[in-house]
Design an enzyme around this catalytic site. Sequence first.
Site, mmCIF file in Angstrom:
data_model
loop_
_atom_site.group_PDB
_atom_site.id
_atom_site.type_symbol
_atom_site.label_atom_id
_atom_site.label_comp_id
_atom_site.label_asym_id
_atom_site.label_seq_id
_atom_site.Cartn_x
_atom_site.Cartn_y
_atom_site.Cartn_z
ATOM 1 N N LYS A 10 0.852 -1.181 0.000
ATOM 2 C CA LYS A 10 0.000 0.000 0.000
ATOM 3 C C LYS A 10 0.892 1.237 0.000
ATOM 4 C CE LYS A 10 -4.552 0.923 0.374
ATOM 5 N NZ LYS A 10 -5.572 0.291 -0.488
ATOM 6 N N THR A 55 -4.399 -5.125 0.642
ATOM 7 C CA THR A 55 -3.708 -3.850 0.836
ATOM 8 C C THR A 55 -4.496 -2.940 1.773
ATOM 9 O OG1 THR A 55 -4.692 -2.785 -1.116
ATOM 10 C CG2 THR A 55 -2.629 -4.015 -1.425
ATOM 11 N N ARG A 173 28.765 33.201 -9.961
ATOM 12 C CA ARG A 173 27.427 32.850 -10.428
ATOM 13 C C ARG A 173 26.566 32.453 -9.241
ATOM 14 N NH1 ARG A 173 27.418 26.625 -12.813
ATOM 15 N NH2 ARG A 173 28.364 25.659 -10.976
ATOM 16 N N GLN A 216 29.731 19.613 -8.387
ATOM 17 C CA GLN A 216 30.429 18.376 -8.055
ATOM 18 C C GLN A 216 31.393 18.588 -6.887
ATOM 19 O OE1 GLN A 216 29.826 19.556 -11.086
ATOM 20 N NE2 GLN A 216 29.843 17.983 -12.685
ATOM 21 N N HIS A 244 19.284 26.601 -12.705
ATOM 22 C CA HIS A 244 19.999 27.684 -13.375
ATOM 23 C C HIS A 244 19.285 29.022 -13.227
ATOM 24 C CE1 HIS A 244 22.653 24.723 -15.036
ATOM 25 N NE2 HIS A 244 21.670 24.107 -15.676
#
Length: 279
Positions: A10, A55, A173, A216, A244
Amino acid sequence: MPLIRNSYGKARVRVMRVHKDCEHHEVRELAVQAMLEGDFGASYTAADNRLVIATDTIKNLTYVVAREALDDAAEEFAERLAQRFLHLYPQVASATVTTHETKWLRARFGGRDHPHGFILDGNGQGFARVGADRGTVSVVSGFTGYSFMKTTGSGWENYVMDEFTTLPETSDRIAATSMDATWRWSRVPADCPAVNAAILETMLEVFATTYSHSLQDSLLRMGEAALACAPEIEEISLSCPNKHYLPVNLAPFGLSSDNAVFVPTDEPHGQIECTVGRS
Protein backbone atom coordinates in the site's frame (compact mmCIF):
# COMPACT_ATOMS: atom_id res chain seq x y z
CA MET A 1 7.57 -17.97 -18.52
CA PRO A 2 8.52 -17.92 -14.83
CA LEU A 3 7.58 -15.28 -12.31
CA ILE A 4 11.01 -13.94 -11.30
CA ARG A 5 10.13 -11.59 -8.46
CA ASN A 6 7.07 -9.99 -6.97
CA SER A 7 6.16 -7.50 -4.29
CA TYR A 8 3.03 -5.58 -3.42
CA GLY A 9 1.70 -3.30 -0.73
CA LYS A 10 0.00 0.00 0.00
CA ALA A 11 1.34 3.42 -0.99
CA ARG A 12 0.51 7.00 -0.01
CA VAL A 13 -1.03 6.01 3.32
CA ARG A 14 -1.18 9.46 4.87
CA VAL A 15 -1.34 9.67 8.64
CA MET A 16 -1.05 12.46 11.20
CA ARG A 17 0.13 11.53 14.70
CA VAL A 18 -0.62 13.97 17.53
CA HIS A 19 1.15 13.42 20.84
CA LYS A 20 -0.76 15.11 23.70
CA ASP A 21 0.94 13.92 26.87
CA CYS A 22 1.75 17.49 27.91
CA GLU A 23 0.48 21.02 27.26
CA HIS A 24 2.77 21.37 24.23
CA HIS A 25 1.46 18.96 21.63
CA GLU A 26 3.76 17.31 19.06
CA VAL A 27 2.63 16.51 15.52
CA ARG A 28 4.14 14.13 12.98
CA GLU A 29 2.62 13.76 9.51
CA LEU A 30 3.82 10.94 7.28
CA ALA A 31 3.07 9.51 3.87
CA VAL A 32 3.80 5.79 4.21
CA GLN A 33 4.48 3.06 1.68
CA ALA A 34 4.61 -0.54 2.92
CA MET A 35 5.75 -3.20 0.45
CA LEU A 36 5.80 -6.95 1.15
CA GLU A 37 7.68 -9.84 -0.40
CA GLY A 38 7.10 -13.50 0.35
CA ASP A 39 4.95 -16.49 -0.55
CA PHE A 40 2.53 -14.65 -2.82
CA GLY A 41 3.43 -16.16 -6.18
CA ALA A 42 0.23 -18.19 -6.47
CA SER A 43 -1.87 -15.03 -6.62
CA TYR A 44 -0.02 -14.15 -9.84
CA THR A 45 0.30 -17.61 -11.38
CA ALA A 46 -2.78 -19.51 -10.17
CA ALA A 47 -5.36 -16.85 -9.19
CA ASP A 48 -4.97 -18.13 -5.61
CA ASN A 49 -5.27 -15.34 -3.03
CA ARG A 50 -5.33 -17.46 0.13
CA LEU A 51 -1.98 -16.12 1.40
CA VAL A 52 -2.44 -12.55 0.22
CA ILE A 53 -2.91 -9.83 2.83
CA ALA A 54 -5.30 -7.23 1.45
CA THR A 55 -3.71 -3.85 0.84
CA ASP A 56 -6.58 -2.36 2.82
CA THR A 57 -5.39 -4.47 5.77
CA ILE A 58 -1.88 -3.08 5.25
CA LYS A 59 -3.35 0.42 5.43
CA ASN A 60 -5.28 -0.36 8.61
CA LEU A 61 -2.24 -1.89 10.29
CA THR A 62 -0.31 1.28 9.44
CA TYR A 63 -2.92 3.30 11.34
CA VAL A 64 -2.81 0.90 14.30
CA VAL A 65 0.98 1.13 14.62
CA ALA A 66 0.74 4.92 14.23
CA ARG A 67 -1.56 4.97 17.28
CA GLU A 68 0.87 2.82 19.25
CA ALA A 69 3.88 4.92 18.23
CA LEU A 70 2.71 8.52 18.51
CA ASP A 71 6.10 9.75 19.71
CA ASP A 72 8.40 7.60 17.55
CA ALA A 73 10.73 9.15 14.99
CA ALA A 74 10.04 8.15 11.39
CA GLU A 75 12.82 5.53 11.42
CA GLU A 76 11.51 3.92 14.60
CA PHE A 77 7.92 3.95 13.34
CA ALA A 78 8.94 2.38 10.01
CA GLU A 79 10.89 -0.40 11.72
CA ARG A 80 8.04 -1.10 14.13
CA LEU A 81 5.59 -1.39 11.22
CA ALA A 82 7.91 -3.63 9.17
CA GLN A 83 8.45 -5.94 12.14
CA ARG A 84 4.68 -6.12 12.76
CA PHE A 85 4.13 -7.60 9.29
CA LEU A 86 6.84 -10.20 9.92
CA HIS A 87 5.36 -11.07 13.31
CA LEU A 88 1.75 -11.42 12.17
CA TYR A 89 2.14 -13.12 8.79
CA PRO A 90 4.51 -16.10 8.35
CA GLN A 91 4.14 -15.88 4.56
CA VAL A 92 5.92 -12.49 4.58
CA ALA A 93 9.65 -12.89 3.94
CA SER A 94 10.52 -9.20 4.03
CA ALA A 95 8.83 -5.84 4.49
CA THR A 96 10.08 -2.46 3.28
CA VAL A 97 8.50 0.63 4.82
CA THR A 98 9.25 4.05 3.32
CA THR A 99 8.10 7.33 4.85
CA HIS A 100 8.10 10.93 3.65
CA GLU A 101 7.48 13.44 6.41
CA THR A 102 5.55 16.70 6.12
CA LYS A 103 7.24 18.98 8.63
CA TRP A 104 5.18 21.24 10.86
CA LEU A 105 6.98 24.01 12.77
CA ARG A 106 5.68 25.25 16.10
CA ALA A 107 4.09 28.70 15.80
CA ARG A 108 5.53 31.53 17.88
CA PHE A 109 3.63 34.61 19.04
CA GLY A 110 5.17 37.41 21.06
CA GLY A 111 8.43 35.47 21.21
CA ARG A 112 6.78 32.45 22.84
CA ASP A 113 6.06 28.97 21.49
CA HIS A 114 2.37 28.24 21.07
CA PRO A 115 1.34 24.91 22.64
CA HIS A 116 -0.82 23.65 19.78
CA GLY A 117 -0.36 26.05 16.83
CA PHE A 118 1.81 24.97 13.90
CA ILE A 119 3.02 26.35 10.56
CA LEU A 120 3.82 24.18 7.54
CA ASP A 121 7.51 24.02 6.67
CA GLY A 122 7.55 24.18 2.87
CA ASN A 123 11.19 23.20 2.30
CA GLY A 124 11.84 19.53 1.61
CA GLN A 125 10.61 16.38 3.28
CA GLY A 126 12.28 14.07 5.74
CA PHE A 127 12.79 10.58 4.31
CA ALA A 128 13.21 7.19 5.96
CA ARG A 129 13.23 3.63 4.60
CA VAL A 130 13.44 0.48 6.68
CA GLY A 131 13.85 -2.93 5.12
CA ALA A 132 13.42 -5.93 7.42
CA ASP A 133 13.49 -9.64 6.84
CA ARG A 134 13.68 -12.46 9.37
CA GLY A 135 17.39 -11.93 9.98
CA THR A 136 18.40 -8.34 9.24
CA VAL A 137 17.21 -4.74 9.37
CA SER A 138 18.56 -1.93 7.17
CA VAL A 139 17.78 1.74 7.79
CA VAL A 140 18.23 4.71 5.43
CA SER A 141 17.39 8.32 6.28
CA GLY A 142 17.60 11.65 4.49
CA PHE A 143 15.74 14.51 2.86
CA THR A 144 14.07 14.95 -0.50
CA GLY A 145 13.54 18.20 -2.40
CA TYR A 146 15.48 20.40 0.04
CA SER A 147 16.14 23.70 -1.78
CA PHE A 148 18.99 26.11 -1.06
CA MET A 149 21.22 28.53 -2.95
CA LYS A 150 23.98 31.12 -2.67
CA THR A 151 24.19 34.26 -4.78
CA THR A 152 28.01 34.29 -5.07
CA GLY A 153 30.97 32.16 -4.10
CA SER A 154 30.46 29.80 -7.02
CA GLY A 155 32.05 29.48 -10.45
CA TRP A 156 32.25 27.23 -13.50
CA GLU A 157 35.57 27.33 -15.38
CA ASN A 158 38.21 25.19 -17.12
CA TYR A 159 35.77 22.68 -18.60
CA VAL A 160 35.88 21.06 -22.04
CA MET A 161 35.66 23.61 -24.84
CA ASP A 162 34.85 22.43 -28.36
CA GLU A 163 32.66 23.34 -31.33
CA PHE A 164 29.53 22.44 -29.37
CA THR A 165 30.31 24.62 -26.35
CA THR A 166 28.42 27.89 -26.08
CA LEU A 167 28.38 28.42 -22.30
CA PRO A 168 30.84 31.13 -21.18
CA GLU A 169 33.10 30.58 -18.18
CA THR A 170 32.39 32.48 -14.97
CA SER A 171 33.95 32.82 -11.52
CA ASP A 172 30.84 34.42 -10.02
CA ARG A 173 27.43 32.85 -10.43
CA ILE A 174 24.34 31.84 -8.48
CA ALA A 175 24.47 28.24 -7.27
CA ALA A 176 21.09 26.70 -6.44
CA THR A 177 19.70 23.21 -6.11
CA SER A 178 16.87 21.08 -4.75
CA MET A 179 18.71 18.24 -3.05
CA ASP A 180 17.74 14.63 -2.47
CA ALA A 181 20.10 13.17 0.13
CA THR A 182 20.03 9.72 1.70
CA TRP A 183 22.39 8.20 4.21
CA ARG A 184 22.76 4.58 5.25
CA TRP A 185 23.34 3.88 8.91
CA SER A 186 25.90 1.37 10.16
CA ARG A 187 24.13 1.81 13.49
CA VAL A 188 21.02 3.88 14.13
CA PRO A 189 21.61 6.72 16.65
CA ALA A 190 19.53 7.11 19.78
CA ASP A 191 18.03 10.38 18.49
CA CYS A 192 17.55 10.16 14.71
CA PRO A 193 15.80 13.53 14.28
CA ALA A 194 18.62 15.38 16.08
CA VAL A 195 21.38 13.66 14.10
CA ASN A 196 19.50 14.10 10.81
CA ALA A 197 19.14 17.82 11.53
CA ALA A 198 22.84 18.09 12.39
CA ILE A 199 23.83 16.36 9.13
CA LEU A 200 21.68 18.75 7.08
CA GLU A 201 22.99 21.83 8.92
CA THR A 202 26.59 20.68 8.44
CA MET A 203 26.14 20.18 4.68
CA LEU A 204 24.40 23.54 4.25
CA GLU A 205 27.23 25.29 6.11
CA VAL A 206 29.84 23.74 3.81
CA PHE A 207 27.84 24.78 0.77
CA ALA A 208 27.29 28.37 1.92
CA THR A 209 30.67 29.18 3.43
CA THR A 210 33.15 27.68 0.94
CA TYR A 211 33.87 28.56 -2.67
CA SER A 212 32.32 26.13 -5.15
CA HIS A 213 34.33 25.35 -8.28
CA SER A 214 31.37 23.26 -9.42
CA LEU A 215 28.37 21.57 -7.87
CA GLN A 216 30.43 18.38 -8.05
CA ASP A 217 33.11 20.03 -5.93
CA SER A 218 30.60 21.14 -3.31
CA LEU A 219 28.76 17.82 -3.16
CA LEU A 220 31.88 15.80 -2.37
CA ARG A 221 32.88 18.15 0.43
CA MET A 222 29.32 18.20 1.78
CA GLY A 223 29.29 14.40 1.85
CA GLU A 224 32.67 14.27 3.59
CA ALA A 225 31.45 16.76 6.20
CA ALA A 226 28.31 14.68 6.81
CA LEU A 227 30.41 11.57 7.44
CA ALA A 228 32.62 13.52 9.85
CA CYS A 229 29.56 14.92 11.63
CA ALA A 230 27.82 11.57 12.17
CA PRO A 231 30.05 8.52 12.78
CA GLU A 232 26.93 6.32 12.58
CA ILE A 233 26.69 6.93 8.81
CA GLU A 234 28.18 4.27 6.54
CA GLU A 235 27.69 6.23 3.31
CA ILE A 236 25.74 9.17 1.93
CA SER A 237 24.27 9.70 -1.54
CA LEU A 238 23.49 13.15 -2.91
CA SER A 239 21.40 13.92 -5.99
CA CYS A 240 21.19 17.57 -7.00
CA PRO A 241 19.77 19.34 -10.03
CA ASN A 242 21.75 22.43 -10.95
CA LYS A 243 18.94 25.01 -10.94
CA HIS A 244 20.00 27.68 -13.38
CA TYR A 245 19.64 31.45 -13.02
CA LEU A 246 20.67 32.99 -16.34
CA PRO A 247 21.92 36.59 -16.46
CA VAL A 248 19.67 38.88 -18.49
CA ASN A 249 21.37 40.73 -21.36
CA LEU A 250 20.44 44.37 -20.75
CA ALA A 251 22.95 45.79 -23.25
CA PRO A 252 20.23 46.57 -25.84
CA PHE A 253 18.80 48.98 -23.27
CA GLY A 254 22.14 50.61 -22.45
CA LEU A 255 22.34 48.85 -19.10
CA SER A 256 24.65 46.31 -17.50
CA SER A 257 23.22 43.35 -15.63
CA ASP A 258 26.15 43.40 -13.15
CA ASN A 259 25.15 39.91 -12.04
CA ALA A 260 22.01 41.41 -10.51
CA VAL A 261 19.16 40.46 -12.87
CA PHE A 262 18.54 36.82 -13.80
CA VAL A 263 15.93 34.58 -15.40
CA PRO A 264 15.12 31.49 -13.27
CA THR A 265 14.79 28.31 -15.33
CA ASP A 266 14.09 24.76 -14.15
CA GLU A 267 14.68 22.86 -17.39
CA PRO A 268 16.74 21.65 -18.93
CA HIS A 269 19.03 21.44 -15.90
CA GLY A 270 22.28 19.78 -14.94
CA GLN A 271 21.92 16.70 -12.76
CA ILE A 272 24.82 16.05 -10.37
CA GLU A 273 25.02 12.92 -8.20
CA CYS A 274 27.58 11.23 -6.00
CA THR A 275 27.94 8.72 -3.18
CA VAL A 276 30.57 9.24 -0.48
CA GLY A 277 31.55 6.41 1.85
CA ARG A 278 34.13 5.51 4.43
CA SER A 279 37.38 3.99 3.22
